[in-house]
Design a protein around this motif. Structure first.
Motif, short mmCIF file in Angstrom:
data_model
loop_
_atom_site.label_atom_id
_atom_site.label_comp_id
_atom_site.label_asym_id
_atom_site.label_seq_id
_atom_site.Cartn_x
_atom_site.Cartn_y
_atom_site.Cartn_z
N PRO A 81 42.61 17.03 7.65
CA PRO A 81 43.59 17.93 7.04
C PRO A 81 44.80 18.27 7.93
N SER A 82 44.81 17.81 9.19
CA SER A 82 45.99 17.99 10.04
C SER A 82 45.90 17.00 11.19
N GLY A 83 47.00 16.82 11.89
CA GLY A 83 46.97 15.97 13.08
C GLY A 83 46.04 16.55 14.14
N THR A 84 46.06 17.86 14.27
CA THR A 84 45.20 18.51 15.25
C THR A 84 43.73 18.27 14.93
N ALA A 85 43.37 18.35 13.66
CA ALA A 85 41.98 18.07 13.26
C ALA A 85 41.62 16.62 13.58
N ALA A 86 42.57 15.71 13.44
CA ALA A 86 42.29 14.29 13.76
C ALA A 86 42.00 14.15 15.26
N ILE A 87 42.78 14.86 16.09
CA ILE A 87 42.59 14.78 17.55
C ILE A 87 41.24 15.37 17.95
N THR A 88 40.96 16.58 17.48
CA THR A 88 39.73 17.26 17.92
C THR A 88 38.50 16.53 17.40
N ALA A 107 50.25 16.32 27.10
CA ALA A 107 49.71 16.34 25.73
C ALA A 107 50.31 17.48 24.92
N TYR A 108 50.31 17.28 23.62
CA TYR A 108 50.66 18.31 22.63
C TYR A 108 49.88 19.58 22.97
N GLU A 109 50.53 20.73 22.93
CA GLU A 109 49.93 21.95 23.46
C GLU A 109 48.55 22.28 22.83
N LEU A 150 45.48 9.53 25.78
CA LEU A 150 46.90 9.31 26.07
C LEU A 150 47.76 9.90 24.96
N GLU A 151 48.95 10.28 25.32
CA GLU A 151 49.96 10.60 24.31
C GLU A 151 51.27 10.04 24.85
N SER A 152 51.88 9.15 24.12
CA SER A 152 53.05 8.45 24.65
C SER A 152 54.08 8.24 23.55
N LEU A 179 44.66 7.36 21.76
CA LEU A 179 46.10 7.57 21.90
C LEU A 179 46.62 8.42 20.76
N ASP A 180 47.35 9.47 21.09
CA ASP A 180 48.14 10.19 20.08
C ASP A 180 49.42 9.38 19.91
N ASN A 181 49.49 8.65 18.80
CA ASN A 181 50.57 7.68 18.55
C ASN A 181 51.63 8.24 17.60
N GLN A 201 47.32 9.76 14.42
CA GLN A 201 48.65 10.11 13.89
C GLN A 201 48.62 11.52 13.33
N ALA A 202 49.59 12.35 13.72
CA ALA A 202 49.87 13.54 12.93
C ALA A 202 50.76 13.01 11.80
N ALA A 203 50.13 12.64 10.68
CA ALA A 203 50.88 12.09 9.55
C ALA A 203 51.82 13.13 8.96
N THR A 204 51.56 14.39 9.31
CA THR A 204 52.45 15.52 9.02
C THR A 204 53.91 15.18 9.36
N LYS A 205 54.10 14.36 10.38
CA LYS A 205 55.43 14.09 10.91
C LYS A 205 56.10 12.98 10.08
N TYR A 206 56.29 11.78 10.65
CA TYR A 206 57.11 10.78 9.94
C TYR A 206 56.43 10.12 8.75
N VAL A 213 53.71 18.54 3.91
CA VAL A 213 52.26 18.27 3.89
C VAL A 213 51.72 18.26 5.32
N MET A 214 50.52 18.83 5.51
CA MET A 214 49.79 18.68 6.78
C MET A 214 48.75 17.58 6.58
N LEU A 215 48.70 16.64 7.53
CA LEU A 215 47.76 15.52 7.37
C LEU A 215 47.57 14.79 8.70
N SER A 333 57.26 21.50 14.83
CA SER A 333 57.09 20.26 14.08
C SER A 333 58.40 19.47 14.07
N TRP A 334 58.36 18.31 13.42
CA TRP A 334 59.49 17.37 13.38
C TRP A 334 59.06 16.24 12.46
N GLY A 335 59.92 15.28 12.24
CA GLY A 335 59.54 14.11 11.45
C GLY A 335 59.97 14.20 10.00
C1 PLP Z 1 52.57 17.77 15.42
C2 PLP Z 1 51.78 16.98 16.37
C3 PLP Z 1 50.40 17.02 16.35
C4 PLP Z 1 49.61 17.91 15.43
O1 PLP Z 1 49.77 17.63 14.09
P1 PLP Z 1 49.53 18.78 12.98
O2 PLP Z 1 49.46 18.03 11.71
O3 PLP Z 1 50.69 19.72 13.09
O4 PLP Z 1 48.23 19.46 13.33
C5 PLP Z 1 49.72 16.22 17.24
N1 PLP Z 1 50.36 15.44 18.12
C6 PLP Z 1 51.69 15.37 18.17
C7 PLP Z 1 52.34 14.47 19.15
C8 PLP Z 1 52.45 16.15 17.31
O5 PLP Z 1 53.78 16.11 17.40
#
Ligand code: PLP
Length: 391
Positions: A81-88, A107-109, A150-152, A179-181, A201-206, A213-215, A333-335
């Motif tokens: 349901p969010s990029g953060t959830a994908a990472i954790t 890394a993303y905070e 990694l996050e690059s 990798l956070d891509n 991927q934080a698909a939330t972005k691009y 949408v958060m994804l 956010s961004w994207g």
């Molecule tokens: C925004 C972002 C996330 C988190 O995504 P959310 O969908 O906001 O939880 C993770 N990594 C990077 C690099 C981001 O920019």
């Protein structure tokens, strides 16, 4: 198939779309069966894109997962349901009490916070490392190191990592490479060709691209896919078909949007780079950006997101710069299609393993799809406010 053709076709198998162009928004909790045989078949194959129960997905999510796998590579893609959830969830799928994790210092905070506040509680230790450590990573790998994350480029400060070197050394020590891509989106860096095991991927972005949408997604190699998928089910991760539909729609224009974001951002970055009151432009396509050589070697393009550091100034001047913009809105956010701005006065406060070399404030810009002339006018006035605040 070439990149743009892939973007148009990804996930559009007839199995999911029938005779229309896009997959339907298939909403479901309960799935009903006509016979015990059908029910047993669905139960036995519930991990495999078979209609079983809403939480495990419907044709909308199957189509979107397929699309992401086709674009990023790998064997399968789990949705969150969010990029953060994908990472954790990706991290939690592969670590247990007593393990050690190597996390990039840039890394993303919320990723950092998760290590401090959740992993610590579970008895999992984190060491933060310099994004530009390269071969030096070997010295930080311990007997119990399970994951190299990694996050690059890095969040806010944009350091580009030498992914193949880091991945090779991690694999020599039996570590999983995540990798956070997000910055590259699924089209500008091919993670699995560079040794990554799990790409997030934080698909939330691009991917979504419209700030509505958060994804999140995590795509894995064939070796790691079964465990990632199983853990996502065990943790009850699921996503709304309406959101997935929007994300799928976002994919179709990802290529043309990114091209325009890239073009606009390069023009704005060159304008900023030419200014006397700017110390450094942190844009991966500029050789002033740490790790620029890895960007040149490994990436297929850039986008709208970059930062710069003033030559002098203070917090008050930074605030004067940020407030009163016409087109750049202040926001995290961004994207999306719109331009955004944030400022950081104390970058060192975000880092523990590396020394931030600049004293002056930093600004991160997301360059949207507006006309660049309007954006540059807006920035020009912001620089005037910045200097007025210093008098
Ligand atoms: C925004 C972002 C996330 C988190 O995504 P959310 O969908 O906001 O939880 C993770 N990594 C990077 C690099 C981001 O920019």
């Amino acid at each position: 198939m070439k990149k743009q053709t892939k973007i148009v076709n990804a996930g559009r198998s007839k199995k999911w779309t029938g005779n229309v162009v896009n997959p339907p928004v298939e909403r479901a909790s309960t799935v009903v069966f006509d016979s015990i045989k059908e029910m047993k078949h669905a139960t036995a194959n519930r991990g495999d894109q078979v209609l079983f129960y809403g939480r495990r997905g419907t044709s909308t999510s199957f189509a979107f997962s397929d699309a992401m796998t086709e674009l990023e590579g790998g064997a399968g893609c789990a949705l969150y349901p969010s990029g953060t959830a994908a990472i954790t969830n990706a991290i939690l799928s592969f670590v247990e009490s007593g393990d050690h994790l190597l996390m990039v210092d840039t890394a993303y905070e919320p990723t950092r916070d998760f290590c401090h506040k959740v992993l610590t509680k579970l008895g999992i230790e984190t060491t933060f490392y310099d994004p530009l450590i390269g071969e030096g990573i070997a010295e930080l790998i311990q007997e119990n190191t399970k994951v190299l994350f990694l996050e690059s480029p890095g969040s806010i400060t944009m350091e580009v990592q030498d992914v193949p070197t880091l991945a090779r050394i991690a694999h020599e020590h039996g570590c999983i490479v995540m990798l956070d891509n997000t910055w590259a989106s699924p089209i500008n860096f091919q993670p699995f060709e560079h040794g990554v095991d799990i790409s997030i991927q934080a698909a939330t972005k691009y991917v979504v691209g419209h700030s509505d949408v958060m994804l999140g997604t995590a795509t894995a190699t064939a070796t790691h896919w079964p465990q990632l998928r199983e853990n996502s089910y065990l943790m009850g991760q699921c996503t709304s078909p309406d959101d997935l539909y929007l994300a799928m729609r976002g994919i179709r224009t990802l290529g043309v949007r990114l091209k325009q974001h890239q073009e606009n951002a390069l023009i704005v970055a060159r304008y900023i780079d030419a200014r006397e009151d700017v110390d450094v432009v942190l844009h991966p396509a500029f050789d002033s950006c740490p790790g620029h050589e890895y960007f040149e070697r490994d990436f297929l393009g850039s986008n709208g997101l970059f930062s710069f550091v003033f030559k002098g100034g203070n917090q008050q001047a930074l605030h004067a710069f940020l407030e009163g913009m016409k087109h750049f809105k202040m926001g995290y956010s961004w994207g999306g299609f719109e331009s955004l701005v944030i400022g950081v006065n104390n970058v060192q406060g975000l880092r523990t393993a590396t020394k931030w070399p600049y004293k002056a404030p930093l600004v991160r810009l997301h360059i949207g799809l507006e006309d660049v002339e309007d954006l540059i006018d807006d920035l020009e006035q912001a620089f005037v406010r910045f200097h007025q605040a210093l008098i």
